[in-house]
Design a protein around this motif. Sequence first.
Motif, mmCIF file in Angstrom:
data_model
loop_
_atom_site.group_PDB
_atom_site.id
_atom_site.type_symbol
_atom_site.label_atom_id
_atom_site.label_comp_id
_atom_site.label_asym_id
_atom_site.label_seq_id
_atom_site.Cartn_x
_atom_site.Cartn_y
_atom_site.Cartn_z
ATOM 1 N N GLU A 185 0.810 -1.431 0.006
ATOM 2 C CA GLU A 185 0.027 -0.028 0.084
ATOM 3 C C GLU A 185 0.792 1.288 0.045
ATOM 4 O OE1 GLU A 185 -3.643 -1.707 2.639
ATOM 5 O OE2 GLU A 185 -2.232 -0.793 3.541
ATOM 6 N N TYR A 199 -1.291 -4.662 -1.331
ATOM 7 C CA TYR A 199 -2.173 -3.579 -2.029
ATOM 8 C C TYR A 199 -2.956 -4.366 -2.857
ATOM 9 C CZ TYR A 199 -3.247 0.587 -4.917
ATOM 10 O OH TYR A 199 -3.953 1.708 -5.324
ATOM 11 N N TYR A 200 -4.350 -4.266 -2.651
ATOM 12 C CA TYR A 200 -5.367 -5.184 -3.246
ATOM 13 C C TYR A 200 -6.800 -4.657 -2.907
ATOM 14 C CZ TYR A 200 -6.203 -8.329 0.690
ATOM 15 O OH TYR A 200 -6.505 -8.558 2.077
ATOM 16 N N GLN A 201 -7.807 -4.902 -3.728
ATOM 17 C CA GLN A 201 -9.133 -4.488 -3.639
ATOM 18 C C GLN A 201 -9.905 -5.705 -3.053
ATOM 19 O OE1 GLN A 201 -11.254 -1.239 -5.565
ATOM 20 N NE2 GLN A 201 -10.158 -1.777 -7.442
ATOM 21 N N SER A 232 -5.491 -8.527 -8.501
ATOM 22 C CA SER A 232 -5.436 -7.604 -7.360
ATOM 23 C C SER A 232 -6.628 -6.762 -7.216
ATOM 24 C CB SER A 232 -3.960 -6.827 -7.153
ATOM 25 O OG SER A 232 -4.074 -5.813 -8.025
ATOM 26 N N TYR A 234 -6.531 -4.173 -8.975
ATOM 27 C CA TYR A 234 -6.216 -2.751 -9.536
ATOM 28 C C TYR A 234 -5.621 -2.845 -10.781
ATOM 29 C CZ TYR A 234 -6.562 -0.825 -4.970
ATOM 30 O OH TYR A 234 -7.361 -0.377 -3.728
ATOM 31 N N THR A 235 -5.912 -1.980 -11.925
ATOM 32 C CA THR A 235 -5.250 -2.171 -13.275
ATOM 33 C C THR A 235 -3.791 -1.539 -12.924
ATOM 34 O OG1 THR A 235 -5.740 0.274 -13.574
ATOM 35 C CG2 THR A 235 -7.378 -1.377 -14.320
ATOM 36 N N ASN A 238 -2.734 1.800 -11.793
ATOM 37 C CA ASN A 238 -3.126 2.089 -10.311
ATOM 38 C C ASN A 238 -1.838 1.608 -9.229
ATOM 39 O OD1 ASN A 238 -6.470 0.869 -10.566
ATOM 40 N ND2 ASN A 238 -5.773 2.984 -10.686
ATOM 41 N N ASN A 239 -1.119 1.097 -9.774
ATOM 42 C CA ASN A 239 0.008 0.392 -8.894
ATOM 43 C C ASN A 239 1.161 1.463 -9.027
ATOM 44 O OD1 ASN A 239 -0.719 -2.331 -7.954
ATOM 45 N ND2 ASN A 239 -1.174 -2.343 -10.000
#
Length: 350
Positions: A185, A199-201, A232, A234-235, A238-239
Motif C-alpha cells: 500500500e 495492495y489489493y481491493q 489484485s 487494480y489496473t 493504479n500501482n
Amino acid sequence: MRNRGCPLNSTIGDYPDYGGDSSGTVQVSEASDGTGLTVTYLLNNVQEGRLHASITKYEGYYGNASDVSGNVTITQVDDTSIGIYYALSNLIPNDSGNMSIHEGTSCSNVGDDYYNPTVNSSDPWDSAPQYTADSVGNASGYFTFDSGYAYANNTGHAFVVYDGSDTSIGCGILNALTFGLHIHEGTTCSDASEVGDHYYQENVTQNTDPWINATYTPDGTGSASGFYVIESGYTCDNNEGHAFVVHGISAVRIGCGLLEEVGGNSSSPSSNSDTGDSDSDSDDGGGGGGDNNTLIVALGALFGSLMLLAIAGMVYASYMAPEQVAMREACKAKGKGYSTFGIEKNGESL
C-alpha cells in the motif's frame, strides 16, 4: 508532468534497516488476456535458496520412535557440497543414528542412498555425521556433505532418518522454499513504518489476499527470475508509485523498490514553429496576452498611417498601402499570441 502508463518498473534495493545487499528489477504490466497483472522479476543477492523437509514417521514403522518429527533444511555450500541443518524430536532418548538423502521422490518408495557414482567410488552417506539424541529424544545440528550432486539436484528427493540399529524411523521430501514478492500500500521505501500491507481491493478479490500465493524460489546463490500473473483488483497504472517488496525466510522484508512508469520523464514544452522571430514570446506572459499584443500592434500601426497621411497630404488611394502594412503586422502579432511555446494545460504541454 509525467504521463501515467504501463508497464511499470521497479529497481530493488535493500529494505530499510535490513542490512543486506538485495538488488534486481521488477516489471509490472497488464496481463495478456486483459485481466490482472503480469509480474516479471530478476533478483540478485536475496536470501539463498533452501530445501526443506518436514520429518514424520517412516511408513510402516511402529517402534519406540513412532512419533518422530522435525525439520531438515539444506543450503548450497559450493558446486557439489551442501549444508544440512536438522532439528528432530521424539527420537529414542540417548540414541545415535544416520541420516541420508535417497533416490526416491516419495516416502513410500525411498530407494537407495542418493549420490553420484562418477564422483564417489562408494556410498559417502555411510560415513556421514550422525545425530545424537538427548535424554528426552531431541537432536539438532549442522554438517556439510558432498554427494557429488549439486544443491538443486536434491530437490524432490526423500530424506530418511535412522535409529541406532539402522532402522528407518522418519522421512520427509525435500522441496524448495518459496518467498513472497508483493506490491504494498505504501509509496515509500525509505521508512519501513509507511510501506504498509499488501495492495489489493477486497471487494474484487472476495476478501482474500491474492498476494499470499505470489512467490519466487531463489537458487542456492540467492538469485531468482521468473514471472507470475495475479488479479489484485487494480489496473496496472493504479500501482504506479507503490512499493514493491521482496520477502525472505519467515516473511522478513529484505528488498524494496518503487514502481515507476518505464522511461517516464517530465515532459518538455513543445517547440515554437515561428523560429524567425527570436523574441516572439518574451513579453506574452506564457501565451496568455495574445489579444492585447494584437490590439497594441494594430493601433500603433494605424496611428503611424494617420500621421503619414497628415504629413504627406496623400489622396485616399495612397492610404491603402500603409493599411495593408498594419494588417500584415497585426496578423503576425496575432499569430505570435497564439503560439503554444511554454503553454501548459492541466500541467501538460499542448
